[in-house]
Enzyme design. Structure first.
Site, mmCIF file in Angstrom:
data_model
loop_
_atom_site.group_PDB
_atom_site.id
_atom_site.type_symbol
_atom_site.label_atom_id
_atom_site.label_comp_id
_atom_site.label_asym_id
_atom_site.label_seq_id
_atom_site.Cartn_x
_atom_site.Cartn_y
_atom_site.Cartn_z
ATOM 1 N N TYR A 89 4.664 14.707 -22.268
ATOM 2 C CA TYR A 89 4.136 14.559 -20.899
ATOM 3 C C TYR A 89 3.312 13.286 -20.704
ATOM 4 C CZ TYR A 89 5.656 19.387 -20.903
ATOM 5 O OH TYR A 89 6.408 20.531 -21.036
ATOM 6 N N HIS A 118 5.527 19.520 -14.153
ATOM 7 C CA HIS A 118 6.370 18.445 -14.684
ATOM 8 C C HIS A 118 7.659 18.264 -13.885
ATOM 9 C CE1 HIS A 118 7.789 15.550 -17.558
ATOM 10 N NE2 HIS A 118 8.828 16.287 -17.889
ATOM 11 N N HIS A 131 0.834 -1.197 0.000
ATOM 12 C CA HIS A 131 0.000 0.000 0.000
ATOM 13 C C HIS A 131 0.872 1.252 0.000
ATOM 14 C CE1 HIS A 131 -3.138 2.676 2.132
ATOM 15 N NE2 HIS A 131 -3.357 2.686 0.825
ATOM 16 N N ASN A 153 3.411 10.609 -19.014
ATOM 17 C CA ASN A 153 3.994 9.954 -17.846
ATOM 18 C C ASN A 153 2.957 9.951 -16.742
ATOM 19 O OD1 ASN A 153 6.854 9.999 -18.916
ATOM 20 N ND2 ASN A 153 6.426 12.191 -18.857
#
EC number: 5.4.99.62
Length: 129
Positions: free
Chosen positions: A118, A96, A20, A120
């Site tokens: 971007y 970013h 977790h 990701n």
């Protein structure tokens, strides 16, 4: 031989080891990989495999409580942004540069051949109970 789910042994191993709040990253081919983080490089050529296909397969095998993505994805890669929004998982957007810094906390980064800007996402593991 494994019949279902992710066949890549490195991805399967990492997913099985997550607890977790542990994090993994699905990255485009340009994201810098911190030296302290395992890189599972799936890239074959530009665009292969793509971000969405890898994300779809990982999400089928992983319980995710939060996704983190760059704020810039909203305007620079609207189709990637829409794919993230369609997942019905909470998303936290951050600049970013902050996202790149956060990747150093990941257990692994799965590098795709994606070349959309971007593309990701950091996936934070949830619990299945």
């Amino acid at each position: 031989m494994k019949k279902l789910g992710i066949l890549n042994r490195d991805i399967a191993r990492v997913l099985a080891s997550l607890g977790h709040t542990d994090q993994i990253v699905i990255a485009d081919c340009g994201l810098p990989i911190p030296s302290n983080v395992e890189c599972i490089d799936l890239s074959i050529r530009l665009g292969v495999p793509n971000f969405v296909d890898v994300l779809t397969e990982v999400l089928a095998d992983m319980e995710v409580e939060l996704m983190m993505a760059a704020t810039e994805v909203r305007t620079e890669s609207p189709s990637i942004h829409q794919e993230l929004e369609n997942r019905q998982i909470s998303i936290r957007y951050l600049p970013h540069d902050e996202l790149k810094a956060e990747t150093s906390k990941a257990k692994a980064i799965i590098r795709t051949g994606e070349c959309a800007p971007y593309a990701n996402v950091i996936l934070r593991a949830g619990v299945i109970f």
